[in-house]
Each structure stands twice: as structure tokens, then as C-alpha cells.
Design a protein around this motif. Structure first.
Motif, mmCIF file in Angstrom:
data_model
loop_
_atom_site.group_PDB
_atom_site.id
_atom_site.type_symbol
_atom_site.label_atom_id
_atom_site.label_comp_id
_atom_site.label_asym_id
_atom_site.label_seq_id
_atom_site.Cartn_x
_atom_site.Cartn_y
_atom_site.Cartn_z
ATOM 1 N N TYR A 1 0.810 -0.888 0.148
ATOM 2 C CA TYR A 1 -0.362 -0.137 -0.056
ATOM 3 C C TYR A 1 1.269 1.241 0.005
ATOM 4 O O TYR A 1 0.391 2.346 -0.511
ATOM 5 C CB TYR A 1 -1.226 0.121 1.243
ATOM 6 C CG TYR A 1 -1.453 -0.578 1.076
ATOM 7 C CD1 TYR A 1 -2.949 -0.786 0.074
ATOM 8 C CD2 TYR A 1 -1.561 -2.424 2.195
ATOM 9 C CE1 TYR A 1 -4.047 -2.256 -0.074
ATOM 10 C CE2 TYR A 1 -2.934 -3.551 1.894
ATOM 11 C CZ TYR A 1 -4.395 -2.845 0.787
ATOM 12 O OH TYR A 1 -4.957 -3.989 0.730
ATOM 13 N N SER A 2 1.736 1.397 1.231
ATOM 14 C CA SER A 2 2.803 2.221 0.484
ATOM 15 C C SER A 2 3.610 2.961 -0.550
ATOM 16 O O SER A 2 3.603 3.797 -1.054
ATOM 17 C CB SER A 2 3.771 2.521 2.370
ATOM 18 O OG SER A 2 4.410 1.643 1.681
ATOM 19 N N GLY B 1 -0.511 -2.580 9.517
ATOM 20 C CA GLY B 1 0.004 -1.099 9.029
ATOM 21 C C GLY B 1 -0.890 -0.295 7.712
ATOM 22 O O GLY B 1 -0.799 0.458 7.728
ATOM 23 N N GLY B 2 -0.274 -1.349 6.853
ATOM 24 C CA GLY B 2 -1.149 -1.015 5.507
ATOM 25 C C GLY B 2 -2.731 -0.475 5.493
ATOM 26 O O GLY B 2 -2.570 -0.229 4.177
ATOM 27 N N PHE C 1 -9.980 2.246 -5.164
ATOM 28 C CA PHE C 1 -10.766 0.723 -5.268
ATOM 29 C C PHE C 1 -10.509 0.032 -4.416
ATOM 30 O O PHE C 1 -11.029 -1.332 -4.863
ATOM 31 C CB PHE C 1 -10.274 0.256 -7.166
ATOM 32 C CG PHE C 1 -8.879 0.167 -6.941
ATOM 33 C CD1 PHE C 1 -8.714 -0.863 -6.379
ATOM 34 C CD2 PHE C 1 -7.382 1.479 -7.214
ATOM 35 C CE1 PHE C 1 -7.232 -1.689 -6.797
ATOM 36 C CE2 PHE C 1 -6.153 0.500 -6.958
ATOM 37 C CZ PHE C 1 -6.104 -0.974 -7.112
ATOM 38 N N LEU C 2 -9.438 -0.199 -3.173
ATOM 39 C CA LEU C 2 -9.823 -0.889 -2.088
ATOM 40 C C LEU C 2 -10.032 -0.369 -1.091
ATOM 41 O O LEU C 2 -9.660 -0.319 -0.625
ATOM 42 C CB LEU C 2 -8.087 -1.642 -2.137
ATOM 43 C CG LEU C 2 -8.256 -2.343 -3.510
ATOM 44 C CD1 LEU C 2 -6.924 -3.345 -3.196
ATOM 45 C CD2 LEU C 2 -8.907 -3.523 -3.412
ATOM 46 N N GLY C 3 -11.468 -0.289 -1.049
ATOM 47 C CA GLY C 3 -11.737 0.352 0.454
ATOM 48 C C GLY C 3 -11.422 1.958 0.776
ATOM 49 O O GLY C 3 -12.627 3.139 1.388
ATOM 50 N N GLY D 1 -3.943 1.285 -12.338
ATOM 51 C CA GLY D 1 -3.463 0.749 -13.741
ATOM 52 C C GLY D 1 -1.861 0.777 -12.946
ATOM 53 O O GLY D 1 -1.471 -0.272 -13.074
ATOM 54 N N SER D 2 -2.255 2.105 -11.871
ATOM 55 C CA SER D 2 -0.917 1.969 -11.603
ATOM 56 C C SER D 2 -0.315 0.194 -10.690
ATOM 57 O O SER D 2 0.704 -0.010 -10.743
ATOM 58 C CB SER D 2 -0.449 3.208 -10.619
ATOM 59 O OG SER D 2 0.472 3.031 -10.239
ATOM 60 N N GLU D 3 -1.435 0.303 -10.122
ATOM 61 C CA GLU D 3 -1.070 -0.772 -8.863
ATOM 62 C C GLU D 3 -1.142 -2.257 -9.707
ATOM 63 O O GLU D 3 0.205 -3.047 -9.203
ATOM 64 C CB GLU D 3 -2.455 -1.354 -8.058
ATOM 65 C CG GLU D 3 -3.238 0.024 -7.182
ATOM 66 C CD GLU D 3 -1.753 0.557 -5.928
ATOM 67 O OE1 GLU D 3 -0.842 -0.225 -5.976
ATOM 68 O OE2 GLU D 3 -1.663 1.005 -5.280
#
Lengths: 629, 87
Positions: free
Chosen positions: A400-401, A472-473, A480-482, A509-511
Motif C-alpha cells: 500500500y505504501s 500497518g498498511g 478501488f480497495l476500500g 492501472g498503476s497498482e
């Protein structure tokens, strides 16, 4: 509750004082209670303060505690004052919490070392200095903490000082960071002469009103502060000290050279973010330094064989990500990565400490292997931390970070496609070297016999950190994830939000690209180190790749370059110049007093009557002078 | 009388006699005080003499103790023979 703020740095300092003065005479149990105990109490106070800070925020979301005036010279009167806002609160929480876990771990790790109390004295002093750095309300106090952590880093790298190599590593760390500190001192002088104060909030306010965007003074100040940050955070071109700093005890590497001190540069830039917003050139330089460091250190990490050096290069590379985030103006993303990195990198080092302890202090990963069964706790926690470092999608904090930083490196106004592409390549490298390390160390045939199994004091901190490396994330997730954004909300009172640019790509797209890079790295390293190890030999065999390997292994030849460019000329000059006139003056003084001594010692006969005669003669001369003159 | 004591201190080699010479010098100084007091009709001279007397008594006590110790060590009272502290 907030008025207890002064206790947070004071307690570790008191602990260090007690351990320095009485340490050698205290029983070991007492040392093992005082050392981690003061950090634990400071941590509890921090948590209480955090709760009251969140429940009833002080006016302007910042609390200042002025303790006393440090000194008052010519209109310059810096206070010893503490400043608490969301940014420093977050960093303080992480430092005290991770610091406490590492202290706890050390009570067992350092067991049997003759410098037991000395170790905890240094560690407490380090935490005190770090908290001073974070909570100081003016740049001078920050600089005091800055130098304090540098000193403790020096002391702890050279902790086993009987070994000459450790002393050399400690000296190198001290001198290289000093280069950055010179730049930072110049930056402070520049800010003070032009803005007339070093109080951070005043300074930012005055800079905002007096300096237009892009003014040359702001750019200069930004570059000079960046110089200091680069030195302390081991970024290009001053990164060479950090891999050598691994000579210290492993908990030190975990606390200082991974989780806390090396992020001081990130904190400095985030703290003075107003200044960097006024100096776009300096801010771009931050991003460029970050991206260059993360790529170069990633390649260097690929070729190392020493477990701790791999982790050191990976730290350099991850701080590169934080600098990248600062450079594109994604302030809270940088702090987010700081937090998750503190958890998983501290854990990686603690795991490495268990492994190295278990394998007779062997550092080479190629002499380990098959440790999965023998050290299950170390293996599982190390695996979780490694996945978090490489960015295993959806579960781990690192995903996530890092994903946020990579997305912002393109979507922010200062971002660009080049930065984004290089950052994704960085993910590939991270995944490659992380899993190379894990596969070689824990899988395959056992090559050593495990003799020292970790006890509870070493296992529990690892497990706590492993849990944090995962959960922690979840405080900040993509849309798109919460779409959680507790972290940014918490920091927005201090750090401004990202200025969005013309994003050429959606967050999803980036993820996906990040995930792809992670998977490719994982698969390639699985293939190379588990399925077909012969291929690695085949790749490194030709002369060209051998040379490249050597080049990367030596950190792109930076050490060689600095050695020939700076160290040798200075040593040569010192050698040539050792009989200069300054020495002549001091040697002359010594020769003169030696001559006088030779003359006078003949009068020292030991005969009492001679002395009496001397007294008589002296009295006559004295009386004669008084009477005649 | 002061000069007499001084000469005694310088020429004598026996520690006991050297101590006695110092006493003579102290008494010379005391006598000078008393005489000066009588000349100007002041009691201070006599007060000073009492002072000198008491400090002389203390000095003799310490000095004799040292002489006793030295005699134990060296079986001699010759000041020149006991010159151990050479530079």
C-alpha cells in the motif's frame, strides 16, 4: 495530558545517564530493566498523548511546550522547546514503539557481552537524541538531536572496538555524514541571516511571506538542507557509509540504520516542506536523488552476499522511495512509507540477527540455507517482512505504501512518466533481491548446524512487528480497495495534500503494473535460485557480466572513487605536511620546557641545608629589591 | 640572634641541632616583637610573642616526631646522609 510531553525525551536521557554513571556496577538484571523500561514508559506516555491529541486537538492542531531559553546572544535566543503536531506525533510513536521492541530484543541478543550496560546506555541516548530531533521546535534544537544521533551511531557502529574494521566503519559513517552536516549548517546560517529566526513555524511563515516562489535564496536553502538530509539518510552521493555501518551489533542496525535515524532526512524535508514548495528546483532535485538512489542501490543489493549488507542496500533503496515521494510533493505518502518501512525493515534486521546468531556469526547467505525448519519463527516473520518489503499485493503494508508513492510519482503535478517507470523497475529489483535473499537463506540444503535458538525476548518483538508489517498498511488504501485514508486525514493538519497533475494513468492501472513487477521479480528469483541455480553461474560467467557484477558489488565503484578522489589525497597531504610550522611551534615549546627542566633538576639535591640556604638567599634578594627600588 | 640561629641551621648537620637553630630564630623574631612593643608601649608585641610560642610548640612536636621516624629508618641524624629525594 499534553503537558507531559517533556518526559518523552527526558526519560530515555535519564536512562542513558543512569546507565553511563552506574551501569558497570549495576547487576545485569537491573540494566535489562532500566534500558528497555524507560523506552516503554516513554512509549506509554506517547500513546496517552496521542489519544488526548486525537480526542481534543489543541488549537491549530499543534502544541508547543517552551521549557527554557537555551541562550541569549545578540538578539538570537533559541528556546529549548518542544513542538507536537501530527507529523512529529507520528514519528515519535514509531520511534518509541519500534525502539522499545528492539531494546527488548537486545536484552537477549546482547546477553553475555561484556559491554552490556554500555550498549543500553548508547541505545537510550540514541532514542533521547532522536526524540529531541523530532520534537524540537526550532532548527537549532533539531540540529542538536541530529548530531546526537550521529554521535550514537558512531559509538554503536564501533561498539566492538577491539576489531579495527569496526572502528574504520564507525569513522567512515561519522565523516561522511559530517559532509552533509556542513551543508546543513550552512543552510541554517543562511536561513537565520535572511529570515532572522530558527523557530520552525516562524521560519516557514516568514519564508512564505518574504520569498517568492523560485527565489534564488529559497533554492539555495533548499539545496543546503537537502545536502544534510542526503548525508543522514544515506542517499546518493553520500550513501557509502550505510552498508559499512552494518559492522555494529544487529539491533543497532535495526534501530538506527533501518527504522529511525536514517529517516531523519525524510523528516527534515517534510518538516520544512514549505521551503521546498518555494524552491521547485530543490524539490525536483529531491525526487531525482531519490529515484537515482533507489535504482542504484537496488542493483547493488542484487550482488551482495552478506545478509546485512543486502538489507542495508535495501534500506538505502527504500529511503530513495521516500525521497521520491517528497520530491513529487506526496508528503504523507513519504511518511506512510516511513512507517511501514520502520516495521518491516526493523523486523528483517531482527530476523537477520537471529539467523546470524544461530549460524556462528556467519554473514554470508551462501553459507546458510535450509534454515526454514530449524528457525521457524525467524523464517515466518522474515518471510512476512520480506513480502512487505517487496510489496506482496493486497495483504502487506509495503504494497500500500509503495503503491501510493508510485502512483503519485506520475499523478502528482511534479510527477512524470520517467519517474514512474523507474519506480516500477525499482519494485522489480526489490522483489528480485528480497526473494533471492529469502530463497538462499531459508530454503535448499542445510549448510550449517543451528546452535543458538532464540528465546521469547527475541521471538515476541519479531511477531509483533510481523503483525504490524501486515496490518500497518490498511490505514491508507487505494480508491478501488476500500478507499481508507485515515493516515492522510491524520497528517493533513501539518502536511498539505498532493497537488494533482494531469494523471496519465488510473490508480488501478498503476497498482497492476506494481503487482506485475513484483510477480516477475518473484518468479525470476524462484527460477534462478530454486529451480535452476546453474543458470546463475552461466549468467555471471562471461567477462562482461563478471565486471558488471564486481562494479555493482562495490556499489557502482563509489567507494573506490571517493577513496581515490578524497581519502588518498588528504592522507598523502597529511603525510607530506606533518612537519609544518604549527608542529614546529608546539615541538619548540616542548623542547624549551624540557631544557628548563634539565637546568632546574640539578638544584633538586635532596639536601635540606641547601634548600634553607636557597630560602635565605631568596629572602635577601627580595628584601633588597623592596628596600632599594 | 636571628643570624646566629640561621648560621646554625646552615652549618649544622645534625637534625636535632637544626631544629634547635630554628627555635633560636623563632625566639629572635619573638624578642624583636617584644622589644618593639616595649618601645612603642603597645601590647601587640607581647600578644604576637604568645602566638609565636604556641606555634613553635606545635612545630617542635611535629618536627621531633619526624626526626624520630627518620632515625628509625636511617639510624642516623645526619641531614646530608638522608638526602634521598634527588631530582
Amino acid at each position: 495530558m499534553l503537558h507531559l510531553l517533556w518526559l518523552i525525551p527526558a526519560l530515555p536521557f535519564a536512562g542513558a545517564f543512569v546507565l553511563i554513571v552506574f551501569g558497570p556496577r549495576l547487576p545485569k538484571r537491573a540494566v535489562a530493566i532500566i534500558g528497555p523500561g524507560v523506552i516503554a514508559v516513554a512509549g506509554v506516555i506517547t500513546i496517552l498523548i496521542a489519544i488526548s491529541f486525537l480526542r481534543t486537538p489543541p488549537p491549530n492542531h499543534a502544541y508547543t511546550q517552551e521549557l527554557w531559553t537555551w541562550f541569549d546572544v545578540g538578539g538570537f535566543h533559541p528556546h529549548i522547546g518542544l513542538y507536537l503536531d501530527a507529523l512529529s506525533l507520528l514519528m515519535t510513536l514509531v520511534v518509541t514503539f519500534v525502539g522499545f521492541l528492539i531494546h527488548w530484543y537486545s536484552t537477549e541478543f546482547m546477553d553475555g557481552d561484556e559491554g552490556y550496560s554500555r550498549f543500553f546506555a548508547y541505545m537510550n541516548l540514541f532514542v533521547a537524541a532522536m526524540l529531541m530531533l523530532l520534537l524540537g521546535d526550532n532548527l537549532l534544537l533539531l540540529f542538536l538531536g541530529w548530531e546526537g544521533v550521529g554521535l550514537c551511531s558512531y559509538l554503536l557502529i564501533g561498539f566492538w572496538y577491539q576489531d579495527w574494521a569496526n572502528c574504520v566503519a564507525a569513522r567512515k559513517a561519522f565523516i561522511v555524514t559530517r559532509v552533509g552536516d556542513v551543508a546543513m549548517t550552512l543552510g541554517l546560517l543562511l536561513l537565520f541571516t535572511h529570515l532572522g529566526t530558527l523557530d520552525i513555524q516562524d521560519l516557514m511563515h516568514r519564508a512564505l511571506t518574504q520569498w517568492p516562489v523560485g527565489s534564488s535564496l529559497a533554492v539555495w536553502a533548499g539545496f543546503l538542507l537537502l545536502g544534510g538530509a542526503v548525508g543522514k539518510s544515506a542517499q546518493l552521493p553520500l550513501q557509502t557509509w550505510l552498508p559499512d555501518a552494518m559492522a555494529g551489533p544487529t539491533p543497532t542496525s535495526a534501530l538506527i540504520h533501518a527504522a529511525t535515524m536514517v529517516t531523519a532526512g525524510v523528516y527534515l524535508i517534510a518538516r520544512t516542506h514549505v521551503l521546498f514548495s518555494l524552491a521547485p528546483a530543490a524539490q525536483t532535485a529531491v525526487a531525482v536523488v531519490g529515484i537515482a538512489t533507489l535504482i542504484l542501490a537496488g542493483f547493488a543489493a542484487l550482488t551482495q552476499w552478506d545478509l546485512k549488507r543486502i538489507l542495508a542496500y535495501s534500506t538505502v533503496s527504500q529511503i530513495g522511495y521516500m525521497f521520491l515521494a517528497l520530491g513529487v510533493g506526496a508528503w504523507s505518502a513519504a511518511l506512510f512509507h516511513f512507517m511501514t518501512h520502520a516495521f518491516f525493515k526493523a523486523l528483517l534486521f531482527l530476523g537477520a540477527g537471529i539467523v546470524i546468531n544461530a549460524c556462528h556469526h556467519e554473514h554470508s547467505i551462501f553459507k546458510m540455507g535450509g534454515l526454514r525448519k530449524q528457525l521457524p519463527v525467524a523464517f515466518w516473520t522474515f518471510l512476512i517482512a520480506g513480502c512487505s518489503l517487496a510489496g506482496l499485493p493486497l495483504i502487506t503494508a509495503g504494497f500500500y505504501s509503495k503503491g501510493l508513492i508510485i502512483y503519485e510519482s506520475r499523478a502528482a503535478a511534479n510527477g512524470s512518466t520517467t519517474l514512474w517507470t523507474l519506480a516500477v523497475i525499482g519494485v522489480l529489483l526489490t522483489s528480485l533481491y528480497t526473494f533471492r535473499m529469502i530463497f538462499v537463506t531459508f530454503f535448499g540444503e542445510p549448510k550449517t548446524h543451528v546452535e543458538h535458538k532464540p528465546g521469547y525476548s527475541m521471538k515476541i518483538p519479531c511477531i509483533v512487528l510481523a503483525v504490524l508489517s501486515v496490518i500497518g498498511g490498511f490505514v491508507e488504501t487505494p480508491r478501488f480497495l476500500g478507499d481508507a485514508h485515515f493516515f492522510t486525514d491524520f497528517l493533513h493538519t501539518t502536511l498539505p495534500a498532493v497537488i494533482p497533475g494531469s494523471a496519465g494513468m488510473s490508480e488501478l492501472g498503476s497498482e497492476l503494473w506494481v503487482t506485475l513487477a513484483f510477480v516477475v521479480g518473484l518468479v525470476v528469483s524462484y527460477y534462478l535460485y530454486m529451480v535452476n541455480p546453474a543458470l546463475v553461474e552461466a549468467i555471471t560467467a562471461p567477462a562482461l557480466s563478471k565486471a558488471l557484477h564486481r562494479f555493482w558489488f562495490s556499489d557502482w565503484g563509489m567507494d573506490w572513487l571517493y577513496d581515490h578522489l578524497f581519502v588518498r589525497p588528504v592522507v598523502w597531504f597529511a603525510h607530506v605536511d606533518r612537519r609544518d610550522f604549527i608542529d614546529g611551534f608546539y615541538n619548540g615549546c616542548a623542547a624549551l620546557s624540557r631544557g628548563i627542566y634539565r637546568g632546574l633538576r640539578t638544584t633538586e639535591t635532596g639536601r635540606v641545608r641547601w634548600y634553607a640556604a636557597g630560602i635565605v638567599f631568596g629572602s635577601i634578594v627580595f628584601v633588597a629589591i623592596v628596600l632599594l627600588v | 640572634m636571628f643570624a646566629l640561629g640561621l648560621t646554625g641551621l646552615l652549618v649544622r648537620r645534625n637534625l636535632m641541632l637544626m631544629l634547635m637553630s630554628i627555635e633560636v630564630m623563632l625566639n629572635a623574631a619573638g624578642l624583636a616583637f617584644v622589644v618593639a612593643g616595649a618601645r612603642w608601649m603597645q601590647p601587640d608585641g607581647q600578644i604576637m610573642f604568645i602566638f609565636i610560642l604556641s606555634s613553635a610548640a606545635a612545630e617542635v612536636a611535629v618536627g621531633l616526631a619526624l626526626v624520630l621516624q627518620l632515625y628509625h629508618h636511617h639510624k642516623s641524624l645526619d641531614a646530608d646522609a638522608i638526602s634521598e629525594m634527588r631530582g
